[in-house]
Scaffold this active site. Structure first.
Site, PDB file in Angstrom:
ATOM      1  N   SER A   1      -1.739 -29.711  38.238  1.00 25.63           N
ATOM      2  CA  SER A   1      -0.641 -29.886  39.192  1.00 25.63           C
ATOM      3  C   SER A   1      -0.113 -28.595  39.788  1.00 25.63           C
ATOM      4  O   SER A   1       0.762 -28.628  40.657  1.00 25.63           O
ATOM      5  CB  SER A   1       0.515 -30.651  38.530  1.00 25.63           C
ATOM      6  OG  SER A   1       0.209 -32.020  38.442  1.00 25.63           O
TER       7      SER A   1
ATOM      8  N   LYS B   1       0.099 -28.381  43.480  1.00 23.30           N
ATOM      9  CA  LYS B   1       1.252 -28.787  44.282  1.00 23.30           C
ATOM     10  C   LYS B   1       1.993 -27.597  44.896  1.00 23.30           C
ATOM     11  O   LYS B   1       2.805 -27.786  45.804  1.00 23.30           O
ATOM     12  CB  LYS B   1       2.209 -29.625  43.435  1.00 23.30           C
ATOM     13  CG  LYS B   1       1.625 -30.967  42.972  1.00 23.30           C
ATOM     14  CD  LYS B   1       2.647 -31.788  42.201  1.00 23.30           C
ATOM     15  CE  LYS B   1       2.112 -33.162  41.830  1.00 23.30           C
ATOM     16  NZ  LYS B   1       1.245 -33.151  40.646  1.00 23.30           N
TER      17      LYS B   1
ATOM     18  N   SER C   1       6.867 -33.346  39.072  1.00 21.96           N
ATOM     19  CA  SER C   1       5.431 -33.241  39.335  1.00 21.96           C
ATOM     20  C   SER C   1       4.808 -34.578  39.705  1.00 21.96           C
ATOM     21  O   SER C   1       3.689 -34.897  39.287  1.00 21.96           O
ATOM     22  CB  SER C   1       4.709 -32.655  38.112  1.00 21.96           C
ATOM     23  OG  SER C   1       3.415 -32.222  38.454  1.00 21.96           O
TER      24      SER C   1
END
Length: 398
Positions: free
Chosen positions: A74, A77, A134
């Protein structure tokens, strides 16, 4: 005991509204004083790859296998958030835009806010979900809002990565789920982290420990426990998948010094946080942010040949600050290299020299010296006007 009961109740409530399949909410992180002890910064750092940079110049303060390609989970991101912030700054979208969830975004799984098809949330709400909890579904929905589809948005991500010089990065999705060829490096992550932090508003999201959506029905808890327990922490993003292991890009600011510590491929959540904490501690203990040497007295006007003015004023575009080892501030020196003269016409903002800042024999930074105004080329007509004005002024004095 009461703290542990409260933490358990809070975690149970979160699980009724939010899934954390990829970003585990550590029970201990909900208690008051828990953060793994910092590890010593060395090649034995318990992570496959790591880097520590300061953000004013991007100077690397420590690295370990920083160019090894790895899945980022993640931490992906960060690029998604960067493109959102750039779209906001350019006016292409607004913070209050309503975003309708597509079936594709809703199907992401992993860390999510259970964004249902056709449900509406604002860009602000989805930013909070992506940055704090997240949320994969929120991240993909933001990408679709900007680009129309996730595939088009991923192409934008890769284009922006190339523009930033992230030569070892290829994105395959907007949220960081494991995918063949979805790879980057600790160095490239530090680059995009630095770029994201150039948008100060992002830390209004990434530094939040707890928040809520849907009128309190959905609770958000930051997957980065440093923002609660580490002095000066303001982001940025955790990541956890089977392929990536435990990852983190952690940012913090103290005494005007902003650092980014990237940790990839740790074997446990404690390892990634202890590694990041150790890197940040190392940076703050050993480096200081200082103003560059004042060289304004040496930046005297430059002679202009064949111009309507005899000289052009100049200025150095010095960085706001420099990062040097603590205790070495007095050893900073600066060297000015300038053109002896300029030939008209001269443009405003024309580079006419440079300043080199040294720490002993080491070059710390270089920055350009530029003209502050234009100087037109002398012509017969302009020469006449200059002579006429000078004669007029002399007549008035007499």
């Amino acid at each position: 005991m009461l703290r542990k009961i409260s933490a358990a109740l809070l975690a149970a409530a979160l699980l009724t509204t939010t899934s954390f399949a990829n970003e585990t909410v550590d029970m201990a992180s909900l208690e008051e004083d828990y953060l793994p002890a910092a590890v010593t910064v060395s090649e034995n750092l318990p992570a496959t790859s790591a880097i520590l940079i300061e953000t004013s110049t991007g100077r690397v303060l420590f690295e370990k296998n920083a160019d090894q390609k790895m899945p980022p989970a993640s931490i992906t991101k960060i690029m998604t958030l960067l493109l959102v912030m750039e779209a906001l700054d350019s006016g292409r979208i607004t913070i209050n835009d309503p975003v309708s969830c597509s079936p594709h975004a809703s199907s992401m799984g992993g860390s999510q806010i259970w964004f249902e098809p056709n449900e509406l949330m604002t860009v602000d709400e989805l930013l909070r979900a992506a940055a704090i909890a997240s949320a994969n579904d929120a991240s993909v929905a933001l990408g679709e809002h900007i680009a129309g589809s996730e595939d088009t948005f991923v192409a934008m991500m890769n284009k922006r990565a190339a523009e930033l010089g992230m030569t070892n990065t290829t994105f395959k999705n907007a949220c960081g789920l494991d995918a063949e060829g979805h790879l980057t490096t600790a160095r490239d992550i530090s680059t995009m982290s630095k770029a994201l932090l150039s948008h100060p508003a992002i830390t209004q999201y990434t530094s939040v420990w707890m928040d809520e959506l849907r009128g309190g029905k959905t609770q958000l808890v930051n997957t980065n426990k440093l923002v609660r327990f580490y002095e000066g922490a303001n982001g940025l993003k955790t990541g956890t998948t089977d392929g990536a292991g435990f990852c983190l890009s952690a940012s913090a600011t103290r005494n005007g010094l902003t650092l980014v510590a990237v940790v990839l491929g740790a074997k446990s959540s404690d390892d990634r946080f202890s590694s990041a904490r150790g890197l940040l501690d190392y940076g703050f203990a050993n480096y200081a942010s200082v103003a560059p040497p004042d060289l304004s007295a040496k930046l005297t006007p430059v002679k202009v040949l064949g111009g309507v003015l005899r000289e052009a004023k100049i200025k150095g575009e010095a960085p706001a600050s420099l990062v040097v080892p603590k205790g070495s501030e007095a050893k900073l020196t600066g060297r000015v290299e300038m053109a002896a003269d300029l030939k008209a016409p001269v443009e405003e903002g024309q580079t006419v020299g440079k300043v080199t800042v040294m720490l002993g024999e080491e070059v710390i930074c270089e920055y350009p010296v530029k003209t502050t105004h234009a100087v037109a080329k002398m012509t017969p007509l302009s020469a006449f006007y200059i002579l006429w004005n000078e004669a007029t002024c002399m007549g008035k004095k007499e």
